[in-house]
Write an enzyme that holds these catalytic residues in place. Structure first.
Site, short mmCIF file in Angstrom:
data_model
loop_
_atom_site.label_atom_id
_atom_site.label_comp_id
_atom_site.label_asym_id
_atom_site.label_seq_id
_atom_site.Cartn_x
_atom_site.Cartn_y
_atom_site.Cartn_z
N THR A 1 0.83 -1.21 0.00
CA THR A 1 0.00 0.00 0.00
C THR A 1 0.86 1.25 0.00
O THR A 1 0.63 2.19 -0.77
CB THR A 1 -0.94 0.00 1.21
OG1 THR A 1 -1.90 -1.06 1.05
CG2 THR A 1 -1.69 1.32 1.33
N HIS B 1 4.61 -9.76 2.90
CA HIS B 1 3.77 -10.78 3.54
C HIS B 1 2.97 -11.61 2.54
O HIS B 1 2.32 -12.59 2.93
CB HIS B 1 2.85 -10.16 4.60
CG HIS B 1 1.73 -9.32 4.09
ND1 HIS B 1 0.42 -9.73 4.13
CD2 HIS B 1 1.72 -8.10 3.53
CE1 HIS B 1 -0.35 -8.78 3.63
NE2 HIS B 1 0.42 -7.78 3.25
N CYS C 1 -8.29 -6.03 2.25
CA CYS C 1 -8.23 -4.64 2.71
C CYS C 1 -9.60 -4.01 2.82
O CYS C 1 -9.75 -2.93 3.37
CB CYS C 1 -7.36 -3.82 1.76
SG CYS C 1 -5.63 -4.38 1.74
#
Length: 409
Positions: A74, A210, A346
């Site tokens: 992000t 991740h 998200c």
């Protein structure tokens, strides 16, 4: 049901940390020094940091100076989109257009929307087909329309929801022909597909640790050496003065270890996961009211089977079940012991239709979604358990459904 009895089918959200990454993190964390410090301990930390940067660069086909470490995908997307836009406008104020599709991750879409509402950006939306593949003719037309007013173009490498792989190299080439810098969100692609920064033709490329087996909290933005970005945050001037803040040596080392392992085993893992994925796809298509979303690893003209990852991410299964909400599907999967997703992690918890499926023209089906993603810890037994549990999970309407045949009709 104890966690050990569950099956993780949400690797696209976060995949388990790899032992090599955990070991690298622990070893680097024990250094206990700031890599910007000039004393001996700081110099040792700096050496480990720069070695990690070199390993990331080597795995990505980049130069070490092109690796800007971030907190994840992000932040990398924000730095790329905001940074390119502001740098281009500072040089040429007329450049306000941003060319993109409607299937981008919210990290890109919401950044564009913010720039539109606060800094005068013009969103130029390029359509995708019903598989989620960008229309390259429309992409070229959008670039040709006003290249002198275009700040940047952005296209994700592979979609995080439906798994469709985009013709990124072609899109980047078309942008370059018009002098437009090109950003690609490669968060889902890196480690699953062959991604080479030098060959891609992108100005910037985002990746996230991740998704690869590193801990949450680290990623990178690859920034070509001839590209100018405006920083989003200001401070000590770390990371080429593009991303100020003390860099975590431990997270950088973990990212390098996870990325190296993922890239080294990519081809074999794509074949393994692609075979498991195709077993699941074949099974779900046998249920009434169930439809697979996204492209398939099949030549659309000849019907010939293509290598896993050619048109769809090797571990991605995305379906819609007629008349069953995403939340209901998620609950069914959860009760059956399967950890899945109703879409992008998200935006989890928000009862909204998938913006990706809406962009693909799927209408009401955008509310009836479920994403199952396989990863490096997925086993044959996991898939066997999933196949056994599908009749209970994939019930169209409110009743249990039985397979009706290969074409699902």
């Amino acid at each position: 049901m104890p966690p050990t009895d569950r099956v993780l089918l949400d690797h696209a959200a976060t995949t388990p940390v790899r032992p090599a990454a955990l070991a690298a993190f622990a070893e680097a964390a024990a250094l206990g020094a700031n890599p910007a410090s000039l004393h001996a301990a700081g110099r040792r930390a700096k050496l480990v940091l720069e070695q990690a940067r070199e390993r990331v660069a080597a795995a990505m086909g980049a130069h070490p100076s092109e690796v800007v470490l971030t907190s994840g995908g992000t932040e990398a997307d924000n730095l790329a989109v905001q940074g390119l836009y502001r740098a281009r406008r500072r040089a040429e104020p007329a450049r306000t257009r941003i060319v993109h599709t409607g299937i981008e991750h919210h990290a890109v879409l919401d950044t564009i929307a913010w720039l539109a509402s606060h800094e005068g950006a013009e969103s130029v939306l390029v359509p995708v087909d019903d598989d989620g593949v960008v229309d390259l003719d429309a992409w070229a037309a959008a670039l040709e329309e006003a290249p002198e007013r275009t700040a940047l173009a952005t296209l994700m490498w592979a979609n995080n929801e439906v798994g469709t792989v985009q013709p990124v190299v072609d899109a980047a080439r078309l942008a370059a022909e018009h002098g437009v810098p090109f950003h690609t969100d490669a968060v889902q692609a890196v480690g699953s597909l062959e991604v080479d920064f030098a060959d891609a033709g992108a100005a910037t490329l985002a990746l996230s640790g991740h998704k690869l087996g590193a801990p949450v909290g680290v990623g990178a933005l690859l920034v070509r050496r001839d590209v100018t970005l405006e920083p989003v945050a200001h401070g000590g001037g770390q990371e080429r003065r593009l991303r100020s803040g003390t860099v975590s040596v431990a997270l950088a080392a973990a990212l390098a270890a996870a990325l190296e392992e993922a890239v080294a085993g990519r081809a074999a893992e794509a074949e393994r996961l692609g075979a498991l994925r195709d077993r699941v796809l074949a099974a779900v298509e046998g249920f009434p009211g169930v439809r697979v979303s996204g492209a398939r690893d099949v030549d659309p003209l000849t019907g010939e089977r293509l290598p896993a990852g050619t048109r769809r991410l090797p571990g991605n299964v995305h379906v819609t079940v007629d008349g069953v909400s995403a939340d209901a599907l998620l609950f069914r999967c959860d009760m059956a012991g399967f950890d899945t997703s109703s879409g992008s992690a998200c935006t989890a918890g928000v009862a909204e239709p998938s913006h990706v499926l809406e962009a693909m023209g799927l209408g009401e089906r955008a509310r009836w979604t479920q994403r199952l993603t396989l990863g490096h810890t997925t086993t044959e037994d996991d898939v066997e358990r999933l196949l056994a549990g599908l009749p209970q999970v994939l019930r169209a309407g409110g009743s249990a459904a039985a397979p009706t045949g290969e074409d699902g009709r």
